[in-house]
Design an enzyme around this catalytic site. Structure first.
Site, mmCIF file in Angstrom:
data_model
loop_
_atom_site.group_PDB
_atom_site.id
_atom_site.type_symbol
_atom_site.label_atom_id
_atom_site.label_comp_id
_atom_site.label_asym_id
_atom_site.label_seq_id
_atom_site.Cartn_x
_atom_site.Cartn_y
_atom_site.Cartn_z
ATOM 1 N N CYS A 15 15.980 26.572 16.637
ATOM 2 C CA CYS A 15 15.155 26.330 17.826
ATOM 3 C C CYS A 15 14.384 25.011 17.790
ATOM 4 O O CYS A 15 14.679 24.104 18.561
ATOM 5 C CB CYS A 15 14.191 27.481 18.030
ATOM 6 S SG CYS A 15 15.050 29.024 18.364
ATOM 7 N N GLU B 31 11.552 33.948 25.916
ATOM 8 C CA GLU B 31 11.118 34.806 24.791
ATOM 9 C C GLU B 31 10.584 33.922 23.676
ATOM 10 O O GLU B 31 10.871 32.735 23.643
ATOM 11 C CB GLU B 31 12.290 35.652 24.315
ATOM 12 C CG GLU B 31 13.540 34.858 23.956
ATOM 13 C CD GLU B 31 13.403 34.027 22.709
ATOM 14 O OE1 GLU B 31 12.792 34.538 21.756
ATOM 15 O OE2 GLU B 31 13.911 32.887 22.675
ATOM 16 N N PHE B 32 9.847 34.541 22.763
ATOM 17 C CA PHE B 32 9.204 33.744 21.712
ATOM 18 C C PHE B 32 9.431 34.333 20.328
ATOM 19 O O PHE B 32 8.621 34.143 19.434
ATOM 20 C CB PHE B 32 7.699 33.637 22.004
ATOM 21 C CG PHE B 32 7.422 33.153 23.400
ATOM 22 C CD1 PHE B 32 7.500 31.797 23.706
ATOM 23 C CD2 PHE B 32 7.149 34.044 24.422
ATOM 24 C CE1 PHE B 32 7.291 31.342 24.999
ATOM 25 C CE2 PHE B 32 6.937 33.604 25.726
ATOM 26 C CZ PHE B 32 7.014 32.250 26.011
ATOM 27 N N ASN C 194 7.330 25.418 21.826
ATOM 28 C CA ASN C 194 8.039 24.965 20.629
ATOM 29 C C ASN C 194 7.700 23.518 20.285
ATOM 30 O O ASN C 194 7.615 23.160 19.111
ATOM 31 C CB ASN C 194 9.549 25.155 20.796
ATOM 32 C CG ASN C 194 9.964 26.578 20.447
ATOM 33 O OD1 ASN C 194 9.136 27.391 20.018
ATOM 34 N ND2 ASN C 194 11.222 26.903 20.637
ATOM 35 N N LYS D 11 14.046 29.378 6.546
ATOM 36 C CA LYS D 11 12.763 29.987 6.211
ATOM 37 C C LYS D 11 13.076 31.325 5.547
ATOM 38 O O LYS D 11 14.215 31.804 5.620
ATOM 39 C CB LYS D 11 11.897 30.161 7.460
ATOM 40 C CG LYS D 11 12.408 31.181 8.463
ATOM 41 C CD LYS D 11 11.378 31.333 9.565
ATOM 42 C CE LYS D 11 11.710 32.491 10.469
ATOM 43 N NZ LYS D 11 10.763 32.646 11.555
ATOM 44 N N THR E 244 22.048 27.999 23.588
ATOM 45 C CA THR E 244 22.037 26.704 24.283
ATOM 46 C C THR E 244 21.907 25.626 23.204
ATOM 47 O O THR E 244 20.867 24.999 23.074
ATOM 48 C CB THR E 244 20.845 26.601 25.264
ATOM 49 O OG1 THR E 244 19.641 26.999 24.577
ATOM 50 C CG2 THR E 244 21.031 27.489 26.470
ATOM 51 N N LYS F 92 16.309 21.405 17.791
ATOM 52 C CA LYS F 92 17.113 21.099 18.992
ATOM 53 C C LYS F 92 16.257 21.157 20.255
ATOM 54 O O LYS F 92 16.501 20.418 21.206
ATOM 55 C CB LYS F 92 18.333 22.010 19.089
ATOM 56 C CG LYS F 92 18.011 23.436 19.470
ATOM 57 C CD LYS F 92 18.944 23.975 20.539
ATOM 58 C CE LYS F 92 18.729 25.455 20.730
ATOM 59 N NZ LYS F 92 18.026 25.920 21.858
ATOM 60 N N LYS G 130 31.775 40.766 16.545
ATOM 61 C CA LYS G 130 30.334 41.035 16.615
ATOM 62 C C LYS G 130 30.081 42.382 17.287
ATOM 63 O O LYS G 130 29.284 43.198 16.828
ATOM 64 C CB LYS G 130 29.679 39.936 17.470
ATOM 65 C CG LYS G 130 28.458 39.317 16.816
ATOM 66 C CD LYS G 130 27.816 38.338 17.781
ATOM 67 C CE LYS G 130 27.707 36.965 17.172
ATOM 68 N NZ LYS G 130 27.139 35.982 18.096
ATOM 69 N N THR H 102 16.684 29.481 25.975
ATOM 70 C CA THR H 102 15.841 28.290 26.105
ATOM 71 C C THR H 102 16.639 27.200 26.815
ATOM 72 O O THR H 102 17.718 26.833 26.349
ATOM 73 C CB THR H 102 15.407 27.802 24.714
ATOM 74 O OG1 THR H 102 14.773 28.891 24.058
ATOM 75 C CG2 THR H 102 14.448 26.626 24.810
HETATM 76 C C1 UDX Z 1 10.555 29.391 16.471
HETATM 77 C C2 UDX Z 1 9.287 29.775 17.264
HETATM 78 O O1 UDX Z 1 8.242 30.105 16.352
HETATM 79 C C3 UDX Z 1 9.582 30.952 18.171
HETATM 80 O O2 UDX Z 1 8.436 31.277 18.941
HETATM 81 C C4 UDX Z 1 10.749 30.584 19.079
HETATM 82 O O3 UDX Z 1 11.091 31.689 19.884
HETATM 83 C C5 UDX Z 1 11.953 30.154 18.267
HETATM 84 O O4 UDX Z 1 11.592 29.096 17.392
HETATM 85 P P1 UDX Z 1 11.832 30.385 14.348
HETATM 86 O O5 UDX Z 1 12.874 29.328 14.553
HETATM 87 O O6 UDX Z 1 12.270 31.777 14.032
HETATM 88 O O7 UDX Z 1 10.895 30.497 15.647
HETATM 89 O O8 UDX Z 1 10.950 29.887 13.118
HETATM 90 P P2 UDX Z 1 9.423 29.546 12.839
HETATM 91 O O9 UDX Z 1 8.785 30.650 12.136
HETATM 92 O O10 UDX Z 1 8.752 29.012 14.035
HETATM 93 O O11 UDX Z 1 9.595 28.371 11.781
HETATM 94 C C6 UDX Z 1 10.302 27.175 12.116
HETATM 95 C C7 UDX Z 1 10.364 26.235 10.952
HETATM 96 O O12 UDX Z 1 9.084 25.665 10.722
HETATM 97 C C8 UDX Z 1 10.800 26.867 9.630
HETATM 98 O O13 UDX Z 1 11.739 26.000 9.022
HETATM 99 C C9 UDX Z 1 9.518 26.938 8.830
HETATM 100 O O14 UDX Z 1 9.746 26.859 7.447
HETATM 101 C C10 UDX Z 1 8.752 25.727 9.349
HETATM 102 N N1 UDX Z 1 7.293 25.819 9.216
HETATM 103 C C11 UDX Z 1 6.605 26.775 9.899
HETATM 104 C C12 UDX Z 1 6.610 24.902 8.441
HETATM 105 O O15 UDX Z 1 7.212 24.018 7.828
HETATM 106 N N2 UDX Z 1 5.250 24.963 8.354
HETATM 107 C C13 UDX Z 1 4.535 25.911 9.015
HETATM 108 O O16 UDX Z 1 3.306 25.894 8.896
HETATM 109 C C14 UDX Z 1 5.245 26.846 9.802
#
Ligand code: UDX
Length: 478
Positions: A295, A177-178, A243, A365, A111, A298, A60, A147
């Site tokens: 995220c 962080e978010f 979350n 996603k 984590t 879990k 990496k 987290t």
């Molecule tokens: C998430 C949080 O949004 C972020 O703030 C945190 O730091 C990490 O976890 P992420 O895992 O990148 O981020 O994805 P996110 O965009 O939140 O989507 C999570 C899942 O929810 C995806 O599988 C997405 O397809 C699903 N989703 C999201 C839905 O099914 N419907 C929605 O309306 C929004």
């Protein structure tokens, strides 16, 4: 205490803190160069900081040092190469180098869920902190970003006190962080809030200095970045609570989808209608295949486990239901497949042998290559178990998907995947699928049947092109 930078003049210049290294601006290190740490390292170098990224994974680090991001994140490659070029950004596998270089050390390691239960595995945090702490020779701030279960920051502080030289006076802070994959660069450069979990003025001052680039950028763009300065436990909880809320919102609308399916209503219109209420809002209200990724799934499990340990398990019992609703959506696709293919769906699931199913989407996603806990891959696996021939295509996630689900077949293009298919399942809402031409695809398939598990296609256009269409929580149009 909530304060907003940069416009709150009184708080704009907190107690100035000189970086212990003697440098003008604090030197930053990021331990763990996964999605989180690598993005932070690159973006903070972009904001003008001297940055050192660390990982135990030599391949990496070799990739990052060579200007290659080891995962797919829009915009990050260019920024990485640009900042390697400035000399402000470097990567290493040496703890000694990290300890000698940094004023603020951000812990960004994973984590994951423990293999033996729902709780979080903190072994990577422990390894990073203890290895760093024992090599520190001067004062520094160790900042947790990973987290973690509430209470971890205090434990990290104990580790730091045990392993670092007392005279150095190393301190700990927590700053969750978010960032969302696919928008990670934007989320780091322009966060919608910053959380400082601190125990001293010094830690707050140094954290402020380490984020001044973020506040300056906001000032240039006439924005404010709210900052919440708080205690360790609250800072840790902010992340998991956020979350848990997002997961609950998604499962809420997916529960409504179940009710819509039973009553003939349309969840997409329902979501639009309730989303106009600003108290509810229309974000994270897309019904479909539910949430996955590294995220949300879990984190809600680890949160429940921690609440149980704290004796307040009942308070989070609803999160178990949130998880179950989410899992049921995956099964719903199998049920729809059996319906469309006119096969009996018994207790052991339908027998779809002899049929070819095109699975469009493998990542959890769009705009990511991440397949961790991906609902799309989970459904592909379930479809495979029905005896069907499953052919997967994803614009970015193929390599990781093949490793995760070698049983499926993989096509190089969307066209290859759907050719001769009896059923097409759209499981991730990539642009390429949203804009696919149903008239052209109709000529390639063996049967014009489509499951739109993300409600991302134009139902009417597909039906007009002769397809039998099924969405999630929506009545079938004929
Ligand atoms: C998430 C949080 O949004 C972020 O703030 C945190 O730091 C990490 O976890 P992420 O895992 O990148 O981020 O994805 P996110 O965009 O939140 O989507 C999570 C899942 O929810 C995806 O599988 C997405 O397809 C699903 N989703 C999201 C839905 O099914 N419907 C929605 O309306 C929004």
């Amino acid at each position: 205490m909530t304060i907003a930078y940069p416009n709150n003049q009184a708080l704009q210049n907190p107690q100035p803190v000189s970086p212990p290294s003697g440098a003008q601006r604090p030197r930053l290190t990021f331990l763990g160069t996964g999605y989180l740490g690598a993005t932070y390292a690159v973006c903070f170098a972009e904001m003008g900081y001297e940055v050192l990224g660390f990982d135990v994974d030599e391949s990496k680090i070799a990739k990052l040092s060579g200007g290659e991001v080891p995962f797919h994140e829009p915009g990050l490659d260019e920024l990485l190469r640009k900042n390697l070029g400035t000399g402000r950004l470097r990567f290493t596998t040496s703890y000694e180098e990290v300890a000698a270089f940094g004023d603020v050390h951000f812990i960004c390691v994973g984590t994951p869920q423990r293999p033996d239960g729902p709780a979080a595995d903190l072994s990577y945090v422990e390894t990073a902190v203890t290895n760093l702490a024992q090599r520190l020779t001067r004062k520094a701030l160790i900042v947790g970003k990973s987290t973690v279960p509430v209470g971890t920051a205090e434990w990290v502080e104990e580790l730091v006190h045990r392993f670092s030289p007392a005279e150095a006076g190393v301190e700990v802070a927590w700053s969750p962080e978010f960032l969302q994959e696919g928008f990670a660069v934007e989320d780091v450069l322009r966060p919608n809030r910053v959380i400082f979990g601190v125990r001293s003025e010094w830690a707050q001052g140094l954290l402020y200095a380490a984020h001044k680039g973020v506040f300056d950028l906001a000032q240039n763009e006439d924005r404010e970045v709210p900052v919440v300065v708080t205690d360790f436990a609250t800072a840790e909880l902010v992340k998991v609570a956020a979350n848990a809320f997002l997961a609950t919102k998604i499962s809420f609308i997916n529960a409504m989808a179940e009710v819509c399916e039973a009553s003939g209503a349309d969840v997409a219109q329902l979501a639009r209608a309730i989303g106009y209420d600003p108290r509810i809002g229309n974000k994270f209200l897309r019904a479909g295949l539910g949430f996955g990724g590294a995220c949300l799934p879990k984190d809600i499990r680890a949160f429940q486990a921690r609440a149980q340990e704290l004796g307040v398990g009942e308070a989070l019992r609803f999160l178990h239901e949130v998880d179950l609703i989410n899992q049921r959506r995956r099964q719903r696709v199998i049920q729809l497949a059996a319906e469309l293919l006119a096969r009996h769906n018994g207790p052991a699931g339908p027998d779809l042998s002899g049929l070819k199913i095109a699975v469009l989407g493998a990542t959890f996603k769009p705009n990511s290559d991440d397949v961790r806990d991906s609902p799309a891959l989970a459904v592909a696996h379930k479809l495979y178990r029905t005896g069907a021939t499953v052919v997967v295509y994803d614009p970015e996630g193929m390599a990781l998907a093949e490793r995760e689900l070698p049983e499926a077949s993989y096509a190089k293009t969307l066209t290859d995947a759907v050719t001769g298919a009896d059923l097409v399942c759209v499981l991730t809402e990539w642009e390429e699928f949203r804009h696919a031409d149903p008239v052209a695809l109709a000529e390639l398939v063996a049967g014009r049947r489509v499951i739109d598990a993300r409600n991302c296609l134009d139902q009417l256009v597909w039906v007009r092109a002769g397809w039998q269409y099924r969405g999630m929580g929506r009545p079938a149009l004929t």
